[in-house]
Design a protein around this motif. Structure first.
Motif, PDB file in Angstrom:
ATOM      1  N   UNK A 134      -3.801  -6.535 -17.238  1.00  0.00           N
ATOM      2  CA  UNK A 134      -4.682  -6.453 -16.074  1.00  0.00           C
ATOM      3  C   UNK A 134      -6.144  -6.578 -16.476  1.00  0.00           C
ATOM      4  N   UNK A 135      -6.493  -6.068 -17.649  1.00  0.00           N
ATOM      5  CA  UNK A 135      -7.872  -6.141 -18.124  1.00  0.00           C
ATOM      6  C   UNK A 135      -8.219  -7.525 -18.656  1.00  0.00           C
ATOM      7  N   UNK A 136      -7.266  -8.178 -19.333  1.00  0.00           N
ATOM      8  CA  UNK A 136      -7.557  -9.414 -20.051  1.00  0.00           C
ATOM      9  C   UNK A 136      -7.254 -10.684 -19.275  1.00  0.00           C
ATOM     10  N   UNK A 137      -6.164 -10.710 -18.535  1.00  0.00           N
ATOM     11  CA  UNK A 137      -5.622 -11.986 -18.053  1.00  0.00           C
ATOM     12  C   UNK A 137      -6.209 -12.410 -16.704  1.00  0.00           C
ATOM     13  N   UNK A 154       4.370  -5.761 -22.476  1.00  0.00           N
ATOM     14  CA  UNK A 154       4.822  -4.781 -21.492  1.00  0.00           C
ATOM     15  C   UNK A 154       3.700  -3.812 -21.148  1.00  0.00           C
ATOM     16  N   UNK A 155       2.500  -4.008 -21.732  1.00  0.00           N
ATOM     17  CA  UNK A 155       1.360  -3.129 -21.482  1.00  0.00           C
ATOM     18  C   UNK A 155       0.586  -3.646 -20.267  1.00  0.00           C
ATOM     19  N   UNK A 156       0.872  -3.100 -19.105  1.00  0.00           N
ATOM     20  CA  UNK A 156       0.300  -3.617 -17.870  1.00  0.00           C
ATOM     21  C   UNK A 156      -1.218  -3.498 -17.859  1.00  0.00           C
ATOM     22  N   UNK A 157      -1.744  -2.390 -18.368  1.00  0.00           N
ATOM     23  CA  UNK A 157      -3.194  -2.196 -18.343  1.00  0.00           C
ATOM     24  C   UNK A 157      -3.907  -3.245 -19.171  1.00  0.00           C
ATOM     25  N   UNK A 158      -3.330  -3.616 -20.318  1.00  0.00           N
ATOM     26  CA  UNK A 158      -3.949  -4.644 -21.157  1.00  0.00           C
ATOM     27  C   UNK A 158      -3.964  -5.987 -20.455  1.00  0.00           C
ATOM     28  N   UNK A 214      -2.213  -2.286  -7.495  1.00  0.00           N
ATOM     29  CA  UNK A 214      -2.357  -2.401  -8.943  1.00  0.00           C
ATOM     30  C   UNK A 214      -1.283  -3.338  -9.478  1.00  0.00           C
ATOM     31  N   UNK A 215      -1.513  -3.842 -10.673  1.00  0.00           N
ATOM     32  CA  UNK A 215      -0.514  -4.691 -11.304  1.00  0.00           C
ATOM     33  C   UNK A 215       0.787  -3.919 -11.505  1.00  0.00           C
ATOM     34  N   UNK A 216       0.679  -2.634 -11.812  1.00  0.00           N
ATOM     35  CA  UNK A 216       1.880  -1.817 -11.983  1.00  0.00           C
ATOM     36  C   UNK A 216       2.714  -1.782 -10.706  1.00  0.00           C
ATOM     37  N   UNK A 217       2.069  -1.626  -9.556  1.00  0.00           N
ATOM     38  CA  UNK A 217       2.795  -1.612  -8.298  1.00  0.00           C
ATOM     39  C   UNK A 217       3.518  -2.928  -8.062  1.00  0.00           C
ATOM     40  N   UNK A 218       2.852  -4.032  -8.349  1.00  0.00           N
ATOM     41  CA  UNK A 218       3.450  -5.347  -8.125  1.00  0.00           C
ATOM     42  C   UNK A 218       4.663  -5.546  -9.020  1.00  0.00           C
TER      43      UNK A 218
END
Length: 316
Positions: A205-208, A199-203, A291-295
């Motif tokens: 977005x950085x890794x995947x 559920x950690x969007x920032x992680x 951002x991934x959060x927006x999506x």
């Protein structure tokens, strides 16, 4: 897209009247770093458990590494490393002893069964996760972060072709999260496909490199991250003279918040030239990207932490 190492078709799981996973068609390309996202209760963990044969589907089909699951579990699972929910361990044994027992349970004879090879695999896994110097303390004395590292080490014991990790950075401090990101990226570059549920969007977005978004048991989006974050056709302008910029932009200006202006524009260079000709100083100018959060917020509901008036039941 590479051939999928994980493929599901119309995969569904019901627990009584609760539908935890509902008709999911998922394909994870070989060699990808795939992030499975969604609010609590969206069905992520249930889906991962079905991929491993820990939970049987109500209907639909699953293939992992080209073989049907759970029918082919005996041949598939030795090639899969997994961490689902909280890492399990014998609390009275050391981390090293825990890994040795897990490795022994997965050996079926032959060269992999030799004690020297087992010690080597255990030491390599511990070093990979930053526990190479671990002593004989029992796991019950480990911190949460150390337990999490040990759980990931157990997933790496047999150099898996596929890693399935549920919240892999849970309990890690910022340095540990960075180390885990580096490790998973390196393993992926060496050929391991990585699937992580988080559920950690920032992680993510950085890794995947590719993401899937679940909501209320449905897979509502799968897309490469680069495509998902493509330019929106707008440009973000920052200027110390927002009023002058607004006059120069006219109807092309969509919104303004202090010195930040969002403008409809096809070519950022042309926009910059237009503002300069109008005498507007430009501090920065760049294409807008979602951002991934927006999506995720666009594609999911309120999330299962809230209880609606209908009292909808949810599952993990």
């Amino acid at each position: 897209m590479n051939d999928p190492v994980v493929a599901t078709h119309a995969l569904t799981k019901r627990f009584g009247r609760v539908t935890a996973v509902d008709g999911v068609d998922l394909a994870v390309p070989a060699g990808s770093r795939f992030g499975l996202l969604g609010p609590n209760g969206s069905g992520k963990t249930t889906l991962v458990r079905m991929l491993l044969g820990l939970v049987h589907a109500t209907s639909g089909s699953i293939e992992v590494l080209g073989s049907p699951m759970p029918r082919a579990a005996r041949t598939v699972l030795p090639r899969v490393g997994a961490l689902v929910e909280s890492p399990a361990a014998w609390p009275g044994l050391s981390g090293r002893a825990n890994l040795a027992l897990l490795d022994a349970a997965g050996s079926v004879g032959g060269p992999l069964h030799r004690p020297a090879d087992r010690r080597r695999r255990v030491q390599e896994a511990l070093e990979q996760v930053g526990l190479g110097g671990v002593d004989r303390r029992p796991v019950r004395a480990y911190s949460l972060g150390m337990r999490q590292r040990l759980g990931i080490a157990s997933a790496l014991l047999r150099a898996p072709a596929l890693l399935l990790l549920d919240e892999p950075t849970n309990g890690l401090d910022p340095r540990g999260i960075g180390e885990m990101r580096t490790l998973l990226t390196a393993l992926n570059e060496q050929g391991t496909t990585v699937v992580l549920s988080s559920h950690l969007l920032a992680e993510v977005e950085t890794l995947c490199t590719r993401v899937g978004v679940m909501d209320a048991g449905h897979l509502v989006l799968t897309q490469d991250l680069d495509e998902l974050r493509a330019p929106t056709g707008r440009v973000v302008v920052r200027t110390p003279a927002p009023a002058a910029a607004a006059r120069a932009l006219g109807r092309a200006l969509e919104s303004a918040d202090g010195d930040r202006l969002v403008v409809r524009a096809v070519d950022p260079a042309d926009l910059n030239a237009h503002l300069v000709r109008a005498g507007v100083p430009v501090a920065s100018l760049e294409p807008e990207r979602r951002t991934l959060e927006q999506v995720v917020l666009e594609r999911t509901g309120d999330g299962s932490d809230r209880v609606s008036t209908a009292g909808r039941a949810v599952a993990r």
